[in-house]
Design a protein around this motif. Structure first.
Motif, PDB file in Angstrom:
ATOM      1  N   ASN A  90       0.798  -1.216   0.000  1.00  0.00           N
ATOM      2  CA  ASN A  90       0.000   0.000   0.000  1.00  0.00           C
ATOM      3  C   ASN A  90       0.836   1.273   0.000  1.00  0.00           C
ATOM      4  O   ASN A  90       0.414   2.308  -0.510  1.00  0.00           O
ATOM      5  CB  ASN A  90      -0.885  -0.029   1.247  1.00  0.00           C
ATOM      6  N   TYR A 110       0.188  -7.385  -5.577  1.00  0.00           N
ATOM      7  CA  TYR A 110      -0.270  -6.179  -4.883  1.00  0.00           C
ATOM      8  C   TYR A 110      -0.973  -6.579  -3.587  1.00  0.00           C
ATOM      9  O   TYR A 110      -1.897  -7.409  -3.604  1.00  0.00           O
ATOM     10  CB  TYR A 110      -1.236  -5.431  -5.805  1.00  0.00           C
ATOM     11  N   ILE A 112      -3.454  -6.310  -0.552  1.00  0.00           N
ATOM     12  CA  ILE A 112      -4.760  -5.725  -0.259  1.00  0.00           C
ATOM     13  C   ILE A 112      -4.933  -5.700   1.254  1.00  0.00           C
ATOM     14  O   ILE A 112      -4.976  -6.749   1.907  1.00  0.00           O
ATOM     15  CB  ILE A 112      -5.894  -6.541  -0.909  1.00  0.00           C
ATOM     16  N   GLN A 117      -9.607  -1.145  -1.766  1.00  0.00           N
ATOM     17  CA  GLN A 117      -8.518  -1.241  -2.743  1.00  0.00           C
ATOM     18  C   GLN A 117      -8.921  -2.040  -3.976  1.00  0.00           C
ATOM     19  O   GLN A 117      -8.364  -1.854  -5.052  1.00  0.00           O
ATOM     20  CB  GLN A 117      -7.291  -1.892  -2.106  1.00  0.00           C
ATOM     21  N   LEU A 120      -9.719  -0.023  -7.007  1.00  0.00           N
ATOM     22  CA  LEU A 120      -8.681   0.816  -7.598  1.00  0.00           C
ATOM     23  C   LEU A 120      -8.134   0.191  -8.876  1.00  0.00           C
ATOM     24  O   LEU A 120      -8.039  -1.032  -8.992  1.00  0.00           O
ATOM     25  CB  LEU A 120      -7.531   1.006  -6.600  1.00  0.00           C
ATOM     26  N   ALA A 123      -5.433  -2.558  -8.518  1.00  0.00           N
ATOM     27  CA  ALA A 123      -5.808  -3.948  -8.270  1.00  0.00           C
ATOM     28  C   ALA A 123      -6.028  -4.680  -9.585  1.00  0.00           C
ATOM     29  O   ALA A 123      -5.603  -5.825  -9.762  1.00  0.00           O
ATOM     30  CB  ALA A 123      -7.066  -4.014  -7.401  1.00  0.00           C
TER      31      ALA A 123
END
Length: 213
Positions: A90, A110, A112, A117, A120, A123
């Motif tokens: 993040n 990525y 979470i 999120q 976004l 993602a």
């Protein structure tokens, strides 16, 4: 990349500290022999050159087993060692910037940490999403949400992206986490700090495979 296209099941997140003074490459090789099929090098306390040296050593070994190397939050190191991918959180360089600066990145992960999120663009641009942590863990103390099994199940309903579960994963909860909807389990101390990393990895991999039947 959707859930069915993600081939990895047991994901080792490693660093020198987690190996308790033992050689990182040797510990990781034992883990791979036991069933680890994806490895992330996460070195927050090394400078770039030291990080790169470790990454190159690890990459040389992993190439022998055709196991991909993921670099945590260091685009320069990832590119310099020809890693297969990178994982960001993040507070790191976001996936859209990674894609812009590394066109041929193989695997982009990525983390979470909260549900919003998922909406976004970052993602969507990622190849897998890591739910961090599933259970609270001392190896990562800057997180927002403890997902627990209910959270894994909930996020599974909201996305077709591959889900990697990380955070206090062990033999006792591995089956439940997979059954809740995770594609892959990521572990640190359960393997890195085990007296016999190969046996620890094998036991976890067996639990994963049973849960997927």
């Amino acid at each position: 990349m959707n859930r069915l296209e993600f081939p990895y099941r047991l994901y080792l997140v490693t660093n020198q500290e987690a190996c308790l003074g033992r050689d990182l490459v040797k510990v990781t090789e034992e883990a791979v022999k036991g069933g680890v099929d994806l490895v992330q090098l996460r070195e927050k306390n090394l400078d770039d050159k030291q990080f790169l040296v470790k990454a190159l050593q690890l990459k040389e070994m992993l190439n022998q087993y055709n196991v991909p190397l993921i670099i945590n939050d260091n685009l320069w190191v990832a590119q310099q060692c020809y890693a297969e991918g990178i994982h960001v959180g993040n507070n790191d360089m976001p996936p859209h910037q990674i894609r812009h600066r590394w066109n041929d990145v193989g695997i982009l992960g990525y983390s979470i940490e909260y549900e919003k999120q998922l909406a976004l663009p970052d993602a969507e641009l990622s190849d897998y999403l890591a739910l961090s942590p599933v259970f609270a863990t001392p190896t990562k103390n800057d997180t927002v949400t403890e997902w627990k099994l209910e959270g894994v199940s909930h996020i599974r309903q909201l996305t077709t992206k591959p889900l990697v579960a990380i955070g206090a994963i062990n033999l006792q909860n591995a089956t439940s986490v997979i059954q809740a909807g995770a594609n892959c389990l990521a572990v640190v101390s359960a393997i890195c700090s085990a007296s016999k990393p190969a046996l620890a990895a094998e036991a976890l991999r067996n639990q994963i495979e049973k849960a997927l039947i």
